[in-house]
Every structure is written in structure tokens, then in C-alpha cells.
Design a protein around this motif. Structure first.
Motif, PDB file in Angstrom:
ATOM      1  N   ILE A   1      -1.468  95.199  32.841  1.00 19.47           N
ATOM      2  CA  ILE A   1      -0.702  94.191  33.206  1.00 19.47           C
ATOM      3  C   ILE A   1      -0.885  92.903  32.288  1.00 19.47           C
ATOM      4  O   ILE A   1       0.075  92.404  31.969  1.00 19.47           O
ATOM      5  CB  ILE A   1      -0.796  93.921  34.538  1.00 19.47           C
ATOM      6  N   PRO A   2      -2.224  92.432  32.138  1.00 20.01           N
ATOM      7  CA  PRO A   2      -2.463  91.424  31.062  1.00 20.01           C
ATOM      8  C   PRO A   2      -1.725  91.412  29.653  1.00 20.01           C
ATOM      9  O   PRO A   2      -1.135  90.480  29.199  1.00 20.01           O
ATOM     10  CB  PRO A   2      -3.895  90.895  31.032  1.00 20.01           C
ATOM     11  N   ALA A   3      -1.553  92.612  29.078  1.00 22.16           N
ATOM     12  CA  ALA A   3      -1.069  92.809  27.834  1.00 22.16           C
ATOM     13  C   ALA A   3       0.475  92.601  28.021  1.00 22.16           C
ATOM     14  O   ALA A   3       1.461  92.070  27.208  1.00 22.16           O
ATOM     15  CB  ALA A   3      -1.474  94.058  27.472  1.00 22.16           C
ATOM     16  N   PHE A   4       0.967  93.239  29.043  1.00 19.29           N
ATOM     17  CA  PHE A   4       2.461  93.069  29.518  1.00 19.29           C
ATOM     18  C   PHE A   4       2.884  91.664  29.705  1.00 19.29           C
ATOM     19  O   PHE A   4       3.712  91.102  28.961  1.00 19.29           O
ATOM     20  CB  PHE A   4       2.744  93.923  30.533  1.00 19.29           C
ATOM     21  N   TRP A   5       2.033  90.984  30.204  1.00 16.70           N
ATOM     22  CA  TRP A   5       2.232  89.406  30.643  1.00 16.70           C
ATOM     23  C   TRP A   5       2.253  88.519  29.298  1.00 16.70           C
ATOM     24  O   TRP A   5       3.166  87.922  29.152  1.00 16.70           O
ATOM     25  CB  TRP A   5       1.021  88.859  31.641  1.00 16.70           C
ATOM     26  N   LEU A   6       1.159  88.882  28.199  1.00 16.27           N
ATOM     27  CA  LEU A   6       1.395  88.384  27.196  1.00 16.27           C
ATOM     28  C   LEU A   6       2.613  88.430  26.383  1.00 16.27           C
ATOM     29  O   LEU A   6       3.226  87.687  25.843  1.00 16.27           O
ATOM     30  CB  LEU A   6       0.013  88.310  26.357  1.00 16.27           C
ATOM     31  N   LEU A   7       2.824  89.783  26.157  1.00 13.14           N
ATOM     32  CA  LEU A   7       4.167  90.325  25.387  1.00 13.14           C
ATOM     33  C   LEU A   7       5.328  89.460  25.824  1.00 13.14           C
ATOM     34  O   LEU A   7       6.318  89.015  25.156  1.00 13.14           O
ATOM     35  CB  LEU A   7       4.386  91.703  25.397  1.00 13.14           C
ATOM     36  N   TYR A   8       5.454  89.523  27.340  1.00 15.22           N
ATOM     37  CA  TYR A   8       6.796  88.951  27.852  1.00 15.22           C
ATOM     38  C   TYR A   8       6.786  87.377  27.767  1.00 15.22           C
ATOM     39  O   TYR A   8       7.739  86.805  27.285  1.00 15.22           O
ATOM     40  CB  TYR A   8       6.995  89.404  29.350  1.00 15.22           C
ATOM     41  N   PHE A   9       5.563  86.705  27.831  1.00 15.73           N
ATOM     42  CA  PHE A   9       5.432  85.358  27.407  1.00 15.73           C
ATOM     43  C   PHE A   9       5.934  84.999  26.136  1.00 15.73           C
ATOM     44  O   PHE A   9       6.731  84.019  26.084  1.00 15.73           O
ATOM     45  CB  PHE A   9       3.878  85.123  27.674  1.00 15.73           C
ATOM     46  N   LEU A  10       5.136  85.612  25.167  1.00 16.69           N
ATOM     47  CA  LEU A  10       5.832  85.335  23.723  1.00 16.69           C
ATOM     48  C   LEU A  10       7.261  85.715  23.534  1.00 16.69           C
ATOM     49  O   LEU A  10       7.870  84.801  22.699  1.00 16.69           O
ATOM     50  CB  LEU A  10       4.741  86.206  22.738  1.00 16.69           C
ATOM     51  N   CYS A  11       7.641  86.648  23.699  1.00 21.26           N
ATOM     52  CA  CYS A  11       9.059  87.007  23.647  1.00 21.26           C
ATOM     53  C   CYS A  11       9.850  86.156  24.554  1.00 21.26           C
ATOM     54  O   CYS A  11      11.055  85.695  23.973  1.00 21.26           O
ATOM     55  CB  CYS A  11       9.456  88.540  24.312  1.00 21.26           C
ATOM     56  N   SER A  12       9.683  85.670  25.470  1.00 17.06           N
ATOM     57  CA  SER A  12      10.585  84.610  26.460  1.00 17.06           C
ATOM     58  C   SER A  12      10.271  83.402  25.659  1.00 17.06           C
ATOM     59  O   SER A  12      11.310  82.545  25.592  1.00 17.06           O
ATOM     60  CB  SER A  12       9.861  84.270  27.687  1.00 17.06           C
ATOM     61  N   ALA A  13       8.985  82.979  24.869  1.00 18.76           N
ATOM     62  CA  ALA A  13       9.077  81.936  24.342  1.00 18.76           C
ATOM     63  C   ALA A  13       9.968  81.736  22.821  1.00 18.76           C
ATOM     64  O   ALA A  13      10.314  80.760  22.490  1.00 18.76           O
ATOM     65  CB  ALA A  13       7.499  81.630  23.630  1.00 18.76           C
ATOM     66  N   ILE A  14       9.946  82.928  22.206  1.00 19.37           N
ATOM     67  CA  ILE A  14      10.905  82.760  21.037  1.00 19.37           C
ATOM     68  C   ILE A  14      12.398  82.708  21.626  1.00 19.37           C
ATOM     69  O   ILE A  14      13.037  82.180  20.758  1.00 19.37           O
ATOM     70  CB  ILE A  14      10.410  84.040  20.138  1.00 19.37           C
ATOM     71  N   ARG A  15      12.784  83.357  22.567  1.00 17.84           N
ATOM     72  CA  ARG A  15      14.069  83.427  23.043  1.00 17.84           C
ATOM     73  C   ARG A  15      14.636  82.012  23.333  1.00 17.84           C
ATOM     74  O   ARG A  15      15.538  81.577  23.143  1.00 17.84           O
ATOM     75  CB  ARG A  15      14.221  84.270  24.203  1.00 17.84           C
ATOM     76  N   SER A  16      13.474  81.138  24.007  1.00 15.08           N
ATOM     77  CA  SER A  16      13.636  79.701  24.591  1.00 15.08           C
ATOM     78  C   SER A  16      13.732  78.548  23.356  1.00 15.08           C
ATOM     79  O   SER A  16      14.066  77.454  23.586  1.00 15.08           O
ATOM     80  CB  SER A  16      13.115  79.596  25.911  1.00 15.08           C
ATOM     81  N   ASN A  17      12.846  78.907  22.422  1.00 11.37           N
ATOM     82  CA  ASN A  17      12.701  78.107  21.299  1.00 11.37           C
ATOM     83  C   ASN A  17      13.918  77.070  20.779  1.00 11.37           C
ATOM     84  O   ASN A  17      13.845  76.155  20.515  1.00 11.37           O
ATOM     85  CB  ASN A  17      11.765  78.734  20.138  1.00 11.37           C
ATOM     86  N   ILE A  18      14.896  78.114  20.834  1.00 11.18           N
ATOM     87  CA  ILE A  18      16.158  77.309  20.149  1.00 11.18           C
ATOM     88  C   ILE A  18      16.498  76.334  21.027  1.00 11.18           C
ATOM     89  O   ILE A  18      17.263  75.139  20.290  1.00 11.18           O
ATOM     90  CB  ILE A  18      17.413  78.563  20.106  1.00 11.18           C
ATOM     91  N   GLY A  19      16.382  76.244  22.026  1.00 12.01           N
ATOM     92  CA  GLY A  19      16.767  75.025  22.989  1.00 12.01           C
ATOM     93  C   GLY A  19      16.002  73.880  22.572  1.00 12.01           C
ATOM     94  O   GLY A  19      16.419  72.556  22.519  1.00 12.01           O
TER      95      GLY A  19
END
Length: 171
Positions: free
Chosen positions: A1-19
């Protein structure tokens, strides 16, 4: 679960950086819109292209993942998201923003359902929902943390010949 959490965190960050890139260093003339001379319509088009690709490629991505190992497919998603996210630092025109946003939607499609499917391989149904809820919090935490960290990237504006939003995408 910690690895999934980190991966989802990073992918969400990249997706929202444009804003964040649209509002960084506006007084200096170094926001994404100012650097690329984008109109509001072009920005909206770039943002929408992500979701168009995401919707179109979500189902095919999940079908491929069921044929391959979820471990392999999730690794492909995360690697491609990282590469495309870094490429955002090199955008020079509206077409490159459009292309990268569309590609980001293509490669990230299927990530959330894929992660949920992967968990069903290890946990019984009675415990899967709780595990999904645990890593799903990463998106919300990512939005908060990336917003705060972006202040540091604003201070890096001009360092090494890059503007603040370029540093954000690279790092």
C-alpha cells in the motif's frame, strides 16, 4: 500500500502541475501562458485533451493489463508518466502542450482501475475497499503538497536559464 500511495501521489502531482504552471511567476511574465503566448481557449484545449485521451484509452489500457502482468503494466504507466512529465519543461508552443497533455492522458489511463484490480489479486473482497481508500488519499494530499512546494519552484525562476514551471516539471 505505501508503494501504491507514492505512485498515485506522484502521478496525481504531474497531472495537476499544469494548473500551477499557469499562475507561477505572473508578475515576471514567466507563467506557462505568458511564456507560450497562450490564449484562454488554448489553455482550456490543452487541459481538455488530457481527459479526452483518458476516457478513450481507459478501457483499452485495462484490457491490456489483464493480458499482461499488472506489475509490468503499472511499471509502464509510471515510467511513461515520469518521462512525459519531464518533457513538459521543454514546451515551446501550444501544439507541444496539446501533444504532451494528450500523451499524458493516454499513458495514465487505466492507472486507478489498474491499481484496484492489482489489489484484488492479493486481498479478499472484504479488505480490498479499505486498501483502495488508503491509496486514494494520495490524490488529495498531492494537491495540497504540490501547491505548497510550488512556492519553492517560483523562487527558482531564472535559475539555470529555466523558469519556475520548468523546474517544477523537471523535478
Amino acid at each position: 500500500i505505501p508503494a501504491f500511495w507514492l505512485l498515485y501521489f506522484l502521478c496525481s502531482a504531474i497531472r495537476s502541475n499544469i494548473g500551477l504552471a499557469q499562475t507561477m511567476n505572473i508578475p515576471a511574465g514567466h507563467s506557462l501562458s505568458q511564456e507560450l503566448n497562450l490564449s484562454a481557449k488554448q489553455v482550456s484545449t490543452g487541459l481538455a485533451l488530457f481527459y479526452v485521451a483518458y476516457v478513450i484509452f481507459d478501457f483499452p489500457s485495462n484490457l491490456v493489463m489483464t493480458r499482461l502482468s499488472p506489475r509490468v503494466w503499472m511499471s509502464r504507466i509510471v515510467t511513461a508518466v515520469g518521462i512525459i512529465g519531464a518533457c513538459f519543461a521543454a514546451v515551446k508552443a501550444a501544439w507541444s502542450l496539446y501533444l504532451l497533455r494528450f500523451l499524458l492522458g493516454v499513458v495514465i489511463a487505466g492507472m486507478w482501475p489498474g491499481m484496484a484490480y492489482y489489489l484484488t489479486l492479493f486481498y479478499p473482497p472484504s479488505r480490498t475497499g479499505k486498501r483502495i481508500g488508503m491509496y486514494f488519499t494520495a490524490a488529495q494530499v498531492s494537491a495540497a503538497v504540490v501547491g505548497l512546494v510550488s512556492a519553492g519552484f517560483q523562487e527558482m525562476d531564472g535559475l539555470g536559464g529555466l523558469v519556475g514551471f520548468q523546474w517544477m516539471f523537471l523535478l
